[in-house]
Write a protein that holds these residues in place. Structure first.
Motif, PDB file in Angstrom:
ATOM      1  N   VAL A  53     -26.788  17.008   0.167  1.00  0.00           N
ATOM      2  CA  VAL A  53     -27.728  16.200  -0.630  1.00  0.00           C
ATOM      3  C   VAL A  53     -28.118  16.896  -1.932  1.00  0.00           C
ATOM      4  CG1 VAL A  53     -28.683  15.098   1.437  1.00  0.00           C
ATOM      5  CG2 VAL A  53     -29.794  17.136   0.518  1.00  0.00           C
ATOM      6  N   LEU A  54     -27.809  18.179  -2.071  1.00  0.00           N
ATOM      7  CA  LEU A  54     -28.255  18.923  -3.254  1.00  0.00           C
ATOM      8  C   LEU A  54     -27.809  18.294  -4.577  1.00  0.00           C
ATOM      9  CD1 LEU A  54     -29.748  21.328  -4.447  1.00  0.00           C
ATOM     10  CD2 LEU A  54     -27.650  22.677  -4.180  1.00  0.00           C
ATOM     11  N   LEU A 104     -19.734  19.771  -1.981  1.00  0.00           N
ATOM     12  CA  LEU A 104     -20.886  19.093  -2.571  1.00  0.00           C
ATOM     13  C   LEU A 104     -22.018  20.071  -2.864  1.00  0.00           C
ATOM     14  CD1 LEU A 104     -20.995  15.741  -0.554  1.00  0.00           C
ATOM     15  CD2 LEU A 104     -20.204  16.118  -2.896  1.00  0.00           C
ATOM     16  N   PHE A 105     -22.223  21.032  -1.990  1.00  0.00           N
ATOM     17  CA  PHE A 105     -23.262  22.026  -2.232  1.00  0.00           C
ATOM     18  C   PHE A 105     -22.927  22.852  -3.473  1.00  0.00           C
ATOM     19  CE2 PHE A 105     -25.373  26.172  -1.251  1.00  0.00           C
ATOM     20  CZ  PHE A 105     -26.686  25.713  -1.285  1.00  0.00           C
ATOM     21  N   SER A 106     -21.667  23.206  -3.619  1.00  0.00           N
ATOM     22  CA  SER A 106     -21.246  23.950  -4.813  1.00  0.00           C
ATOM     23  C   SER A 106     -21.443  23.114  -6.070  1.00  0.00           C
ATOM     24  CB  SER A 106     -19.776  24.356  -4.680  1.00  0.00           C
ATOM     25  OG  SER A 106     -19.582  25.206  -3.570  1.00  0.00           O
ATOM     26  N   LEU A 107     -21.141  21.803  -5.973  1.00  0.00           N
ATOM     27  CA  LEU A 107     -21.387  20.919  -7.106  1.00  0.00           C
ATOM     28  C   LEU A 107     -22.859  20.937  -7.488  1.00  0.00           C
ATOM     29  CD1 LEU A 107     -20.594  18.702  -9.126  1.00  0.00           C
ATOM     30  CD2 LEU A 107     -20.879  17.034  -7.257  1.00  0.00           C
ATOM     31  N   GLY A 108     -23.731  20.918  -6.487  1.00  0.00           N
ATOM     32  CA  GLY A 108     -25.164  20.972  -6.762  1.00  0.00           C
ATOM     33  C   GLY A 108     -25.563  22.258  -7.460  1.00  0.00           C
ATOM     34  N   LEU A 109     -25.006  23.382  -7.017  1.00  0.00           N
ATOM     35  CA  LEU A 109     -25.328  24.661  -7.654  1.00  0.00           C
ATOM     36  C   LEU A 109     -24.833  24.702  -9.091  1.00  0.00           C
ATOM     37  CD1 LEU A 109     -24.509  27.148  -4.736  1.00  0.00           C
ATOM     38  CD2 LEU A 109     -26.754  26.339  -5.491  1.00  0.00           C
ATOM     39  N   VAL A 110     -23.653  24.130  -9.341  1.00  0.00           N
ATOM     40  CA  VAL A 110     -23.130  24.071 -10.707  1.00  0.00           C
ATOM     41  C   VAL A 110     -24.049  23.224 -11.586  1.00  0.00           C
ATOM     42  CG1 VAL A 110     -21.238  23.214 -12.138  1.00  0.00           C
ATOM     43  CG2 VAL A 110     -20.739  24.476 -10.043  1.00  0.00           C
TER      44      VAL A 110
END
Length: 298
Positions: A53-54, A104-110
């Motif tokens: 969800v990030l 998806l979590f990595s996308l959120g961090l980016v």
């Protein structure tokens, strides 16, 4: 300091009262859902949805939309992607979950790294229980009521699905629909718990209470009583400890749940390590054969 002052002084502040209500709602909702997640074996699914969800939260922040909207969209998107990868390739479900939620979590961090203002987004990662506003509390209460309502209405169907999906299908229930409903509730629950413990620790609140109750009782109906009790007690202990020790509130709640699980793991009357060793010692003294001694080689 008197006991009365110790108990009530923290809640003379409005932000502590809102934090208490938020912690109680999110903890109880997560705890009840954890009963089915533990029985079905969806611990990794809870981890997947909570991390996935990030990017939805970050995008909602960028466009000025409510965090919950972005989180819900990406929660359902993650569930859908996991199903697509699992059903249309040779990749198994656990691998599909790992691929989807880490991506998806990595996308959120980016997205966080390229967003000018990162203050609010850091709160989503680590939680911001003491910063809950009235609007946030109202949103959490509404989503919590929806999740609890569905759980109460469909609890028997969910339980049958968890124990015997083949029998559920035989009596006219759809295991696919029940599974999708549980995944939807999981996505909503992740949104509820965002403010409390953040994306990283949501999975703890979704697993620890159910696992603890699983060690304490053999009856599912008793689990449904034990888990909210554990959730409420740990929420109170965590908030008090965070107030008086000046530590992170969400992390203290999860730490309290972890300590309760440790106690159950060691001292559960039926499944605790200590109880099992005492029972084994009694059998050895009485000369009763153990499982190992009576086992036969195929």
């Amino acid at each position: 300091m008197s006991i009365t002052s110790f108990l009530f002084d923290p809640f003379t502040y409005d932000f502590m009262t809102r934090a208490l209500l938020t912690a109680l709602i999110s903890s109880v909702v997560c705890a009840l859902l954890s009963c089915w997640l533990v029985l079905i074996g969806w611990s990794l699914m809870g981890d997947a949805v909570s991390h996935a969800v990030l990017p939805g939260v970050v995008i909602a922040y960028i466009v000025g939309a409510p965090f919950a909207l972005g989180a819900v969209i990406f929660g359902f998107l993650a569930v859908g992607l996991i199903g697509v990868v699992r059903d249309t390739s040779r990749v198994k479900e656990d691998a599909a979950m790992g691929i989807v939620f880490t991506t998806l979590f990595s996308l959120g961090l980016v997205l966080i790294s390229i967003t000018p203002s990162q203050t609010d987004l850091q709160h989503i990662i680590f939680g911001n229980l003491l910063g809950v506003s009235r609007a946030d509390l109202l949103q959490i209460a509404i989503l919590g009521a929806i999740v609890l309502g569905v759980i109460l209405i469909k609890r028997r169907d969910f339980t049958l699905y968890a124990f015997d999906p083949i029998h559920a299908h035989a009596i006219g229930l759809s295991p696919r629909i029940l599974g999708a409903t549980l995944l939807g509730l999981l996505a909503l629950t992740a949104v509820i718990a965002l403010q409390t413990v953040g994306v990283i620790l949501i999975v703890a609140m979704l697993i620890i209470p159910g696992a603890t109750a699983y060690l304490l009782t053999n009856k599912f109906s008793h689990m449904l009583i034990i888990v909210p009790s554990i959730a409420v007690v740990c929420a109170l202990i965590g908030l008090y400890m965070s107030y008086y020790l000046d530590t992170a509130s969400g992390a203290m709640i999860v730490l309290s749940q972890g300590l309760v699980f440790t106690l159950a793991y060691l001292f559960s009357p039926s499944h605790g390590i200590v109880a099992n060793r005492r029972a084994l010692a009694r059998r050895n003294r009485s000369g009763a054969p153990t499982v190992e001694a009576t086992a036969t080689t195929p």
